[in-house]
Write an enzyme that holds these catalytic residues in place. Sequence first.
Site, short mmCIF file in Angstrom:
data_model
loop_
_atom_site.label_atom_id
_atom_site.label_comp_id
_atom_site.label_asym_id
_atom_site.label_seq_id
_atom_site.Cartn_x
_atom_site.Cartn_y
_atom_site.Cartn_z
N PRO A 26 82.27 49.91 37.63
CA PRO A 26 83.25 51.00 37.51
C PRO A 26 83.01 52.10 38.53
O PRO A 26 81.87 52.50 38.75
CB PRO A 26 83.01 51.52 36.08
CG PRO A 26 81.60 51.13 35.77
CD PRO A 26 81.36 49.85 36.48
N THR A 28 84.75 55.87 39.55
CA THR A 28 85.70 56.97 39.49
C THR A 28 86.12 57.31 40.91
O THR A 28 85.28 57.64 41.73
CB THR A 28 85.00 58.19 38.82
OG1 THR A 28 84.70 57.82 37.48
CG2 THR A 28 85.87 59.42 38.84
N TYR A 183 77.39 61.59 29.63
CA TYR A 183 78.67 61.80 28.95
C TYR A 183 78.45 61.68 27.43
O TYR A 183 77.32 61.48 26.97
CB TYR A 183 79.74 60.84 29.50
CG TYR A 183 79.93 61.03 30.99
CD1 TYR A 183 80.32 62.27 31.52
CD2 TYR A 183 79.67 60.00 31.89
CE1 TYR A 183 80.47 62.47 32.89
CE2 TYR A 183 79.81 60.19 33.27
CZ TYR A 183 80.20 61.42 33.76
OH TYR A 183 80.33 61.62 35.11
N ARG A 230 77.70 49.80 28.47
CA ARG A 230 76.97 50.14 29.69
C ARG A 230 75.88 51.14 29.37
O ARG A 230 76.13 52.15 28.70
CB ARG A 230 77.90 50.74 30.74
CG ARG A 230 77.16 50.92 32.08
CD ARG A 230 78.08 51.07 33.26
NE ARG A 230 77.53 50.33 34.38
CZ ARG A 230 77.48 50.77 35.62
NH1 ARG A 230 78.02 51.93 35.93
NH2 ARG A 230 76.93 50.06 36.58
C1 LIG Z 1 82.20 56.62 43.85
C2 LIG Z 1 81.44 56.18 42.62
C3 LIG Z 1 82.01 56.37 41.36
C4 LIG Z 1 81.34 55.93 40.21
N1 LIG Z 1 81.97 56.05 38.98
C5 LIG Z 1 81.40 55.47 37.89
C6 LIG Z 1 82.12 55.40 36.65
O1 LIG Z 1 83.28 55.82 36.52
N2 LIG Z 1 81.48 54.82 35.60
C7 LIG Z 1 80.19 54.32 35.69
O2 LIG Z 1 79.67 53.82 34.69
N3 LIG Z 1 79.52 54.36 36.86
C8 LIG Z 1 80.09 54.88 37.95
N4 LIG Z 1 79.43 54.84 39.16
C9 LIG Z 1 78.14 54.13 39.25
C10 LIG Z 1 78.36 52.70 39.74
O3 LIG Z 1 79.12 51.93 38.82
C11 LIG Z 1 77.04 51.96 40.02
O4 LIG Z 1 76.28 51.96 38.83
C12 LIG Z 1 76.19 52.61 41.12
O5 LIG Z 1 76.98 52.94 42.26
C13 LIG Z 1 75.07 51.66 41.58
O6 LIG Z 1 75.61 50.40 41.98
P1 LIG Z 1 75.72 49.99 43.55
O7 LIG Z 1 74.32 50.06 44.12
O8 LIG Z 1 76.26 48.59 43.57
O9 LIG Z 1 76.62 50.97 44.23
C14 LIG Z 1 80.06 55.32 40.32
C15 LIG Z 1 79.49 55.15 41.59
C16 LIG Z 1 80.17 55.56 42.73
C17 LIG Z 1 79.53 55.31 44.08
#
Ligand SMILES: Cc1cc2nc3c(=O)[nH]c(=O)nc-3n(C[C@H](O)[C@H](O)[C@H](O)COP(=O)(O)O)c2cc1C
Length: 355
Positions: A26, A28, A183, A230
């Site tokens: 996910p 945002t 949250y 999660r």
């Molecule tokens: C732009 C952005 C928005 C994110 N929004 C959410 C979100 O809405 N919900 C959530 O559980 N994690 C959110 N995360 C965390 C990511 O889901 C993920 O856990 C984190 O980026 C690490 O994974 P990665 O190394 O593949 O980027 C967000 C991360 C990024 C970079």
Amino acid sequence: MTKTNTLLTSCKLGDISVANRVVMAPMTRNRSEADGTPNNLMRDHYAQRASAGLIVAEGTWPVAVGQAYNRQPGIETAKHIQGWRAVTDAVHQEGGKIVLQIMHAGRIGSHHIKGSEVATVAPSAIKARGEVYTDSAGMQPFDMPTELSTEEVWQVIEEHRQAAVNALEAGFDGVELHCTSGYLPMQFLCSDSNQRNDEFGVSVQGRAKFAAECIRAMASVFGAGRVGLRMNPGNRFNDTKDEFPEESHLALLAAVADLDLAYLHMMLAPIATIDAFKMGREAFNGALIINDGFSPKSAAGAVSDGQAEAVSFARHYVANPDLVSRIASDLPLAKFDRDTLYTAGAAGYTDYSNA
Ligand SMILES: Cc1cc2nc3c(=O)[nH]c(=O)nc-3n(C[C@H](O)[C@H](O)[C@H](O)COP(=O)(O)O)c2cc1C
């Protein structure tokens, strides 16, 4: 003969059958309309990424009180449901699967975003330290929250059930509870933000009860096999403090152990003393999706080692809508533009091309 990449094999996450084990995490991205209605830009963004085995759509508020950010989508009104319906239809047309992440932000709120008539609530009347970006007034401190009464806590749980009803109507394949990043579910779970004396506090089991009841409420709509959880033990984002994070998260897993949930979506613990992936394997008997900092290579290794059924990618999905075919063809991954992560409009959102 070339060996099949384990990431590209199909599997089941509870009752959700997925074509591969590459999950879009996910994110945002603040592209909805001001009232939280998903738009065509969001439809196109998700449709472009539909070759993921499963998309977990961005944190979405069940009710306006739970909104954290400007241009963050909701799943409360008929317009929201209609907007999301266009997204799920587009993803399904491309052969993909998509679940919605339900995110109630609790004390991570600002009246500059929600309007002064909308409350900010929390397990206890303790303000989170920190600031949030607002379109109308720039960086602003979080609002002082009001403490939810016991009856109001049950109402918020009911709002999670209603959000699941709306998500089902919008065509989602399931829902995921956002229990990380400070949250509302994590505010209840963690010792510092929960000073309650009722059934939703006092003991670690009491602190875990809110998230567990939200999960049960969501499962009453979709069936547990289409509900994910999660978590990220040790997460300190948004002023989160927990004396014994491992114990709290284990209590939550124990509280939902009787349900056959679709999956546990576990992030790497930021504290070296917690092995969150091992905790997930040992304390949860369904499918495990692991996340944080994986490359296609390390993810394939983790799945073939049996560490998890699937791996989720967030940042790699920003600039690589065709991540699955890039993995299949061993193509290099594109880098994303940080400046357009949260800005309105198509730039940096729907204009990344396939390889
Ligand atoms: C732009 C952005 C928005 C994110 N929004 C959410 C979100 O809405 N919900 C959530 O559980 N994690 C959110 N995360 C965390 C990511 O889901 C993920 O856990 C984190 O980026 C690490 O994974 P990665 O190394 O593949 O980027 C967000 C991360 C990024 C970079």
